[in-house]
Scaffold this motif. Structure first.
Motif, PDB file in Angstrom:
ATOM      1  N   ILE A   1       0.844  -1.206   0.000  1.00 53.45           N
ATOM      2  CA  ILE A   1       0.000   0.000   0.000  1.00 53.45           C
ATOM      3  C   ILE A   1       0.874   1.249   0.000  1.00 53.45           C
ATOM      4  N   ILE A   2       1.899   1.234   0.807  1.00 56.22           N
ATOM      5  CA  ILE A   2       2.761   2.401   0.976  1.00 56.22           C
ATOM      6  C   ILE A   2       3.357   2.830  -0.355  1.00 56.22           C
ATOM      7  N   ASN A   3       3.845   1.867  -1.137  1.00 52.76           N
ATOM      8  CA  ASN A   3       4.418   2.192  -2.441  1.00 52.76           C
ATOM      9  C   ASN A   3       3.351   2.550  -3.467  1.00 52.76           C
ATOM     10  N   TYR A   4       2.211   1.871  -3.414  1.00 52.08           N
ATOM     11  CA  TYR A   4       1.137   2.216  -4.345  1.00 52.08           C
ATOM     12  C   TYR A   4       0.729   3.670  -4.173  1.00 52.08           C
ATOM     13  N   VAL A   5       0.517   4.066  -2.925  1.00 59.51           N
ATOM     14  CA  VAL A   5       0.071   5.426  -2.651  1.00 59.51           C
ATOM     15  C   VAL A   5       1.208   6.426  -2.879  1.00 59.51           C
ATOM     16  N   GLY A   6       2.403   6.092  -2.417  1.00 57.70           N
ATOM     17  CA  GLY A   6       3.526   7.015  -2.550  1.00 57.70           C
ATOM     18  C   GLY A   6       3.856   7.343  -3.995  1.00 57.70           C
ATOM     19  N   TYR A   7       3.898   6.326  -4.848  1.00 57.28           N
ATOM     20  CA  TYR A   7       4.226   6.565  -6.253  1.00 57.28           C
ATOM     21  C   TYR A   7       3.112   7.337  -6.950  1.00 57.28           C
ATOM     22  N   ALA A   8       1.861   7.067  -6.576  1.00 59.69           N
ATOM     23  CA  ALA A   8       0.742   7.834  -7.139  1.00 59.69           C
ATOM     24  C   ALA A   8       0.831   9.300  -6.728  1.00 59.69           C
ATOM     25  N   LEU A   9       1.185   9.552  -5.463  1.00 64.21           N
ATOM     26  CA  LEU A   9       1.321  10.941  -5.008  1.00 64.21           C
ATOM     27  C   LEU A   9       2.433  11.658  -5.764  1.00 64.21           C
TER      28      LEU A   9
ATOM     29  N   GLY B   1       3.223  11.198  -8.840  1.00 60.76           N
ATOM     30  CA  GLY B   1       2.655  11.577 -10.128  1.00 60.76           C
ATOM     31  C   GLY B   1       1.745  12.787 -10.031  1.00 60.76           C
ATOM     32  N   LEU B   2       0.957  12.842  -8.971  1.00 61.40           N
ATOM     33  CA  LEU B   2       0.042  13.973  -8.797  1.00 61.40           C
ATOM     34  C   LEU B   2       0.789  15.270  -8.525  1.00 61.40           C
ATOM     35  N   LEU B   3       1.776  15.212  -7.629  1.00 63.06           N
ATOM     36  CA  LEU B   3       2.378  16.431  -7.108  1.00 63.06           C
ATOM     37  C   LEU B   3       3.600  16.895  -7.893  1.00 63.06           C
ATOM     38  N   GLU B   4       4.376  15.967  -8.441  1.00 60.10           N
ATOM     39  CA  GLU B   4       5.593  16.350  -9.174  1.00 60.10           C
ATOM     40  C   GLU B   4       5.368  16.464 -10.672  1.00 60.10           C
TER      41      GLU B   4
ATOM     42  N   HIS C   1      -8.391   4.205  -5.003  1.00 62.32           N
ATOM     43  CA  HIS C   1      -9.615   4.950  -5.288  1.00 62.32           C
ATOM     44  C   HIS C   1      -9.385   6.377  -4.845  1.00 62.32           C
ATOM     45  N   GLY C   2      -9.530   7.308  -5.789  1.00 66.38           N
ATOM     46  CA  GLY C   2      -9.130   8.670  -5.478  1.00 66.38           C
ATOM     47  C   GLY C   2     -10.015   9.726  -6.094  1.00 66.38           C
ATOM     48  N   ILE C   3      -9.895  10.923  -5.532  1.00 70.31           N
ATOM     49  CA  ILE C   3     -10.649  12.098  -5.984  1.00 70.31           C
ATOM     50  C   ILE C   3      -9.673  13.264  -6.052  1.00 70.31           C
ATOM     51  N   LEU C   4      -9.778  14.071  -7.111  1.00 70.89           N
ATOM     52  CA  LEU C   4      -8.871  15.191  -7.334  1.00 70.89           C
ATOM     53  C   LEU C   4      -9.667  16.449  -7.671  1.00 70.89           C
ATOM     54  N   ARG C   5      -9.279  17.566  -7.078  1.00 69.58           N
ATOM     55  CA  ARG C   5      -9.899  18.852  -7.425  1.00 69.58           C
ATOM     56  C   ARG C   5      -9.274  19.358  -8.726  1.00 69.58           C
ATOM     57  N   THR C   6     -10.119  19.634  -9.722  1.00 67.00           N
ATOM     58  CA  THR C   6      -9.660  20.104 -11.025  1.00 67.00           C
ATOM     59  C   THR C   6     -10.469  21.327 -11.451  1.00 67.00           C
ATOM     60  N   ASP C   7     -10.110  21.891 -12.592  1.00 68.65           N
ATOM     61  CA  ASP C   7     -10.856  23.030 -13.134  1.00 68.65           C
ATOM     62  C   ASP C   7     -12.276  22.636 -13.520  1.00 68.65           C
ATOM     63  N   LYS C   8     -12.510  21.353 -13.748  1.00 63.90           N
ATOM     64  CA  LYS C   8     -13.844  20.857 -14.112  1.00 63.90           C
ATOM     65  C   LYS C   8     -14.641  20.405 -12.892  1.00 63.90           C
ATOM     66  N   GLY C   9     -14.089  20.579 -11.708  1.00 66.70           N
ATOM     67  CA  GLY C   9     -14.742  20.095 -10.497  1.00 66.70           C
ATOM     68  C   GLY C   9     -13.983  18.915  -9.939  1.00 66.70           C
ATOM     69  N   TRP C  10     -14.684  18.066  -9.192  1.00 73.93           N
ATOM     70  CA  TRP C  10     -14.054  16.879  -8.615  1.00 73.93           C
ATOM     71  C   TRP C  10     -13.907  15.784  -9.669  1.00 73.93           C
ATOM     72  N   GLN C  11     -12.700  15.268  -9.828  1.00 75.73           N
ATOM     73  CA  GLN C  11     -12.479  14.125 -10.702  1.00 75.73           C
ATOM     74  C   GLN C  11     -12.339  12.876  -9.833  1.00 75.73           C
ATOM     75  N   GLY C  12     -13.161  11.868 -10.101  1.00 75.91           N
ATOM     76  CA  GLY C  12     -13.076  10.609  -9.381  1.00 75.91           C
ATOM     77  C   GLY C  12     -12.629   9.497 -10.306  1.00 75.91           C
TER      78      GLY C  12
END
Length: 576
Positions: free
Chosen positions: A486-494, A496-499, A552-563
């Motif tokens: 889990i730690i690597n799944y979430v960490g690597y996804a983060l 991608g989102l942040l960097e 399973h994730g949700i992201l704030r975008t210019d189009k609203g919440w992306q799930g």
């Protein structure tokens, strides 16, 4: 830190167990890609369409994110029984938009009051074979999820408690269509105790045959249990007939009788914990928050990201061998600290501030070479005489992410541990085998293991629910099942989102990468021969394997919440 002005930061195993925890394959049942969903009002992303629909129905009635999470979890107990349920535990992060307050809730199981460090030792003082420890009543911890959910509901619920039970009671009575994933996991007999536990066997193997995809499965016992809980509250689970039935099922397990008694259920307490948070700066500034001990997931993920913060990662693409190399090296260092220091902070002095100290992590990052794998990393030194440990943590967990119309958010990961838990079944639901998340061996070379079994202690977990903030607003809600990966799944996804500025669907659909201070795992099926070769040139020991995350994730975008939902399982994302 912006949010931390509101909440101050407070404060194994045998060779066989190590082999088991790192070699047991995750159950791969295919890919099911779905489109991302968008909504300006609210979003739910969870592991099964029935659970998502139950959650959305609560939001439509004016319910909160907590209301939706409870409805979803009750449904998951029915339709995804292999992964989580009211017979297990959970960790929840909750953001209260009105108060601008982030809180975390601990519904982790506890060891029975009669448990001792020798729980998983044989008559010669040797650790049991892992498979012998897992199945049966001995591995069952006191379930905590209902107490936790009721606590959160009293503080943040908007609908009546009993209303949250209605969708699942109806479906349990009328029957649900067995999904291909559930049918395949039963047919695979991924848990060897499932067929040999009388109650569970009669449910999952009617007439001696495994349930089939497309068939209708009713669970009248579970419906009756929910009716009682809906009317009387969670107390009816921890005292009275349900508690008596749970204790009897555990103590009379034909595989391995357990120690759990009615008094253990009656004494269980869910807890509010202080979240762990760090600021993370890439092109923009974020605040990443997760769960502290007894989960190891939050601290470990935050360590990984803070160690990578000083590198110019955008020099190479997200899935480039050089990026993955740096990520896995940071993961090695963080897992070394995790394996030595992290356990239930009510029993062990976990050096949280030391582990997340910026200067400490900068020094650790200097150990990362651009060209060579470092090999097995050693833990940092904080004056502790504890021995490093590795517990056997299985990937059959679930995660949900929810944002409601009021701006509140829930990130919740729940589990019954191994697929189908202990296989002990009572009142229509399976009981966990979370006690095997403790180290099977309490001491090594005369040094105590932090995560040893002790009465009323909570086993270490890797569950990593995350909420990210940007400009004082919720930016992303994310988490995953997957055992210690889990730690690597979430960490690597983060990362991608942040960097790299990827969206939620892109990071969920991307191939999985993992290193738990051992070999580097890369996900099969992504034409990764070049990646494997490049990493091996840097000295990595690489295994290509199925890696069944469930982000399973949700992201704030210019189009609203992306799930978005992970295609490796059967979840969906639906907006309001």
């Amino acid at each position: 830190m912006r949010l931390l002005t509101l909440i101050p930061l407070l404060f194994a195993s045998t060779a066989f167990a190590d082999k088991a925890s790192r070699a047991v394959p995750e159950a791969f049942t295919g890919l099911n890609y779905t489109k991302a969903s968008f909504s300006e009002k609210a979003m739910v992303s969870a592991a099964n369409p029935h659970a998502v629909n139950a959650a959305v129905s609560m939001l439509k009635k004016g319910g909160s994110a907590v209301d939706a999470a409870i409805a979803a979890q009750l449904m998951l107990t029915l339709v995804e029984p292999q992964s989580s349920g009211i017979g297990g535990g959970a960790f929840m992060l909750h953001y209260n938009a009105d108060a601008k307050l982030l809180e975390s809730y601990d519904g982790r199981e506890t060891a029975p009051s009669k448990a001792t460090p020798s729980l998983f030792l044989d008559s010669n003082g040797k650790p049991l074979r892992w498979i012998d420890a897992v199945v049966g009543g001995r591995s069952v911890g006191v379930p905590g999820i209902l107490k936790m959910l009721e606590m959160a509901h009293k503080e943040h619920g908007k609908l009546e408690w009993k209303a949250l039970f209605e969708p699942t009671i109806k479906l349990a009575q009328s029957g649900f269509v067995v999904s291909p994933r559930l049918a395949k996991l039963v047919q695979m007999e991924m848990n060897p105790g499932l067929r040999h536990s009388e109650t569970a066997s009669s449910y999952f193997f009617p007439n001696g045959e495994p349930i089939k995809a497309g068939s209708i499965l009713k669970n009248l016992a579970y419906a009756e249990t929910l009716q009682v809980l809906a009317e009387k509250g969670a107390s009816a689970f921890y005292k009275g007939d349900i508690a008596k039935n749970i204790a009897q099922a555990v103590q009379s397990s034909n595989a391995a009788p357990g120690l759990l008694r009615e008094v253990d259920l009656a004494n269980y307490q869910a807890k509010k914990r202080v979240p762990v948070c760090v600021e993370y700066k890439s092109a923009e500034s974020y605040e990443i928050c997760s769960m502290g001990p007894p989960s190891s997931g939050g601290i470990t993920v935050l360590q990984i990201l803070k160690m990578l913060e000083g590198f110019d990662l955008n020099e190479f693409p997200y899935e480039h061998p050089n990026t993955i190399h740096k990520y896995t090296q940071a993961a090695r260092l963080a897992f070394a600290d995790r394996d030595k220091y992290m356990a239930d902070s009510d029993f062990i002095d976990v050096p949280i501030q030391n582990l997340l100290d910026t200067n400490y992590l900068k020094e650790r990052a200097k150990l990362i070479s651009n060209s060579r794998d470092m090999g097995k990393a050693s833990a940092g030194v904080f004056g502790s005489d504890l021995h490093e440990n590795v517990s056997v943590e299985q990937p059959n967990t679930t995660h949900m992410s929810i944002v409601d119309p009021f701006g509140n958010a829930v990130s919740m990961t729940s589990s019954i541990e191994m697929g189908f838990g202990s296989t002990v079944m009572a009142n229509g639901f399976l009981l966990n085998n979370q006690l095997t998340d403790f180290s099977l061996k309490p001491e090594v070379d005369g040094k105590l293991v932090a995560n040893r079994v002790e009465a009323n202690k909570r086993p270490r977990s890797s569950m990593t629910p995350v909420i990210i903030f940007k400009d004082d607003k919720v930016f992303a809600v994310i988490g995953s099942p997957g055992g210690s990966r889990i730690i690597n799944y979430v960490g690597y996804a983060l990362l991608g989102l942040l960097e790299y500025g990827l969206d939620m669907k892109q990071v969920i659909d991307a191939p999985r990468i993992s290193n738990r201070n051992g070999y580097t795992s890369i996900e099969a099926g992504y034409n990764n021969d070049r990646l494997k070769a490049e990493l091996e040139r840097k000295g990595h020991k690489v295994r290509v394997m199925n890696m069944t995350s469930g982000i399973h994730g949700i992201l704030r975008t210019d189009k609203g919440w992306q799930g978005a939902a992970d295609p490796r399982r059967e979840g969906t994302a639906v907006g309001l």
